[in-house]
Scaffold this motif. Structure first.
Motif, PDB file in Angstrom:
ATOM      1  N   THR A 234     -55.515  28.663 -22.577  1.00  0.00           N
ATOM      2  CA  THR A 234     -55.295  28.359 -23.998  1.00  0.00           C
ATOM      3  C   THR A 234     -56.263  27.293 -24.514  1.00  0.00           C
ATOM      4  OG1 THR A 234     -53.687  26.560 -23.671  1.00  0.00           O
ATOM      5  CG2 THR A 234     -52.826  28.834 -23.656  1.00  0.00           C
ATOM      6  N   LEU A 235     -57.113  26.773 -23.635  1.00  0.00           N
ATOM      7  CA  LEU A 235     -58.034  25.681 -23.991  1.00  0.00           C
ATOM      8  C   LEU A 235     -59.456  26.219 -24.107  1.00  0.00           C
ATOM      9  CD1 LEU A 235     -56.527  22.900 -21.684  1.00  0.00           C
ATOM     10  CD2 LEU A 235     -56.019  23.380 -24.094  1.00  0.00           C
ATOM     11  N   PRO A 236     -60.389  25.412 -24.618  1.00  0.00           N
ATOM     12  CA  PRO A 236     -61.764  25.894 -24.786  1.00  0.00           C
ATOM     13  C   PRO A 236     -62.330  26.513 -23.502  1.00  0.00           C
ATOM     14  CG  PRO A 236     -61.505  23.794 -25.891  1.00  0.00           C
ATOM     15  CD  PRO A 236     -60.225  24.047 -25.126  1.00  0.00           C
ATOM     16  N   ARG A 237     -62.923  27.676 -23.668  1.00  0.00           N
ATOM     17  CA  ARG A 237     -63.332  28.529 -22.555  1.00  0.00           C
ATOM     18  C   ARG A 237     -64.320  27.872 -21.589  1.00  0.00           C
ATOM     19  NH1 ARG A 237     -64.754  34.214 -24.460  1.00  0.00           N
ATOM     20  NH2 ARG A 237     -62.521  34.132 -24.750  1.00  0.00           N
ATOM     21  N   TYR A 238     -65.398  27.267 -22.093  1.00  0.00           N
ATOM     22  CA  TYR A 238     -66.432  26.714 -21.212  1.00  0.00           C
ATOM     23  C   TYR A 238     -65.867  25.588 -20.349  1.00  0.00           C
ATOM     24  CZ  TYR A 238     -70.513  24.294 -19.488  1.00  0.00           C
ATOM     25  OH  TYR A 238     -71.407  23.682 -18.669  1.00  0.00           O
ATOM     26  N   ASN A 239     -65.208  24.629 -20.984  1.00  0.00           N
ATOM     27  CA  ASN A 239     -64.645  23.523 -20.216  1.00  0.00           C
ATOM     28  C   ASN A 239     -63.618  24.025 -19.207  1.00  0.00           C
ATOM     29  OD1 ASN A 239     -62.242  21.288 -20.101  1.00  0.00           O
ATOM     30  ND2 ASN A 239     -64.294  20.385 -19.972  1.00  0.00           N
ATOM     31  N   SER A 240     -62.800  24.973 -19.620  1.00  0.00           N
ATOM     32  CA  SER A 240     -61.780  25.511 -18.719  1.00  0.00           C
ATOM     33  C   SER A 240     -62.409  26.171 -17.500  1.00  0.00           C
ATOM     34  CB  SER A 240     -60.895  26.512 -19.454  1.00  0.00           C
ATOM     35  OG  SER A 240     -60.133  25.846 -20.439  1.00  0.00           O
ATOM     36  N   ALA A 241     -63.529  26.860 -17.692  1.00  0.00           N
ATOM     37  CA  ALA A 241     -64.221  27.496 -16.569  1.00  0.00           C
ATOM     38  C   ALA A 241     -64.725  26.445 -15.585  1.00  0.00           C
ATOM     39  CB  ALA A 241     -65.372  28.361 -17.076  1.00  0.00           C
ATOM     40  N   VAL A 242     -65.268  25.351 -16.103  1.00  0.00           N
ATOM     41  CA  VAL A 242     -65.764  24.275 -15.240  1.00  0.00           C
ATOM     42  C   VAL A 242     -64.609  23.627 -14.486  1.00  0.00           C
ATOM     43  CG1 VAL A 242     -66.899  22.013 -15.213  1.00  0.00           C
ATOM     44  CG2 VAL A 242     -67.819  23.863 -16.640  1.00  0.00           C
ATOM     45  N   VAL A 243     -63.508  23.347 -15.190  1.00  0.00           N
ATOM     46  CA  VAL A 243     -62.342  22.724 -14.551  1.00  0.00           C
ATOM     47  C   VAL A 243     -61.811  23.627 -13.433  1.00  0.00           C
ATOM     48  CG1 VAL A 243     -59.933  22.001 -14.910  1.00  0.00           C
ATOM     49  CG2 VAL A 243     -61.720  21.295 -16.519  1.00  0.00           C
ATOM     50  N   ARG A 244     -61.719  24.942 -13.697  1.00  0.00           N
ATOM     51  CA  ARG A 244     -61.256  25.872 -12.665  1.00  0.00           C
ATOM     52  C   ARG A 244     -62.220  25.899 -11.475  1.00  0.00           C
ATOM     53  NH1 ARG A 244     -59.396  28.937 -16.914  1.00  0.00           N
ATOM     54  NH2 ARG A 244     -61.361  30.018 -17.177  1.00  0.00           N
ATOM     55  N   ALA A 245     -63.528  25.849 -11.757  1.00  0.00           N
ATOM     56  CA  ALA A 245     -64.536  25.959 -10.694  1.00  0.00           C
ATOM     57  C   ALA A 245     -64.576  24.735  -9.786  1.00  0.00           C
ATOM     58  CB  ALA A 245     -65.915  26.199 -11.302  1.00  0.00           C
ATOM     59  N   VAL A 246     -64.461  23.540 -10.353  1.00  0.00           N
ATOM     60  CA  VAL A 246     -64.618  22.323  -9.544  1.00  0.00           C
ATOM     61  C   VAL A 246     -63.306  21.644  -9.201  1.00  0.00           C
ATOM     62  CG1 VAL A 246     -66.925  21.901 -10.479  1.00  0.00           C
ATOM     63  CG2 VAL A 246     -64.964  20.702 -11.468  1.00  0.00           C
ATOM     64  N   GLY A 247     -62.250  21.984  -9.909  1.00  0.00           N
ATOM     65  CA  GLY A 247     -60.977  21.289  -9.720  1.00  0.00           C
ATOM     66  C   GLY A 247     -60.333  21.557  -8.377  1.00  0.00           C
ATOM     67  N   THR A 248     -59.695  20.530  -7.853  1.00  0.00           N
ATOM     68  CA  THR A 248     -58.993  20.659  -6.574  1.00  0.00           C
ATOM     69  C   THR A 248     -57.502  20.392  -6.706  1.00  0.00           C
ATOM     70  OG1 THR A 248     -59.474  18.353  -6.019  1.00  0.00           O
ATOM     71  CG2 THR A 248     -61.027  20.020  -5.220  1.00  0.00           C
ATOM     72  N   ASN A 249     -57.085  19.793  -7.825  1.00  0.00           N
ATOM     73  CA  ASN A 249     -55.680  19.436  -7.998  1.00  0.00           C
ATOM     74  C   ASN A 249     -55.387  19.374  -9.495  1.00  0.00           C
ATOM     75  OD1 ASN A 249     -53.073  18.693  -7.389  1.00  0.00           O
ATOM     76  ND2 ASN A 249     -53.557  16.524  -7.198  1.00  0.00           N
ATOM     77  N   LEU A 250     -55.302  20.539 -10.127  1.00  0.00           N
ATOM     78  CA  LEU A 250     -55.167  20.604 -11.580  1.00  0.00           C
ATOM     79  C   LEU A 250     -53.856  19.975 -12.051  1.00  0.00           C
ATOM     80  CD1 LEU A 250     -56.437  24.257 -12.200  1.00  0.00           C
ATOM     81  CD2 LEU A 250     -57.757  22.133 -12.044  1.00  0.00           C
ATOM     82  N   LEU A 251     -53.948  19.263 -13.175  1.00  0.00           N
ATOM     83  CA  LEU A 251     -52.779  18.596 -13.753  1.00  0.00           C
ATOM     84  C   LEU A 251     -52.871  18.656 -15.274  1.00  0.00           C
ATOM     85  CD1 LEU A 251     -50.218  16.813 -13.488  1.00  0.00           C
ATOM     86  CD2 LEU A 251     -51.754  14.825 -13.487  1.00  0.00           C
TER      87      LEU A 251
END
Length: 131
Positions: free
Chosen positions: A106-123
């Motif tokens: 539901t959030l901006p696509r580009y940032n969300s893709a980066v967060v999914r790619a590098v994130g290890t513990n989403l909050l």
């Protein structure tokens, strides 16, 4: 020996701290989250991706409780958010029970893709904005 998640965390946060964040903070269009440093008491501004929905601002932290801004929020939930060049006061609420992966859709696509790619513990974090 450090695990892959720890190495990724150190690499990404080093890149963010030394390159990405200083450049992003200079852009008037960049959304910023301002917390109060839990030790220094000084304002700390972090570029974030998220979306304002009514009187709420939603974002997802890629490193959850390890993120410095999450640790600052835990110490003092009063924050400011700059959206489209305007500052809003608010109260931040980390929401570990929220489905962060679904929230990213539901959030901006580009940032969300980066967060999914590098994130290890989403909050997920919800900021209740003042008028």
């Amino acid at each position: 020996m450090a695990g892959f998640g720890d190495l990724r965390f150190r690499a990404v946060t080093s890149l963010q701290r030394n390159v990405v964040n200083p450049l992003a903070r200079r852009s008037r269009s960049q959304t910023l989250l301002e917390t109060t440093g839990r030790t220094s008491g000084l304002p700390r501004r972090t570029p974030v991706g998220g979306r304002r929905t009514g009187q709420e601002f939603w974002l997802v932290s890629e490193f959850g409780e390890k993120s410095q801004y999450i640790r600052n929020i835990r110490a003092d939930p009063r924050v400011r958010v700059r959206v489209a060049g305007r500052w809003y006061d608010g109260i931040a609420h980390p929401l570990p029970e929220d489905n962060a992966r679904a929230r990213l859709r539901t959030l901006p696509r580009y940032n969300s893709a980066v967060v999914r790619a590098v994130g290890t513990n989403l909050l997920t974090v919800r900021v209740d904005l003042a008028d």
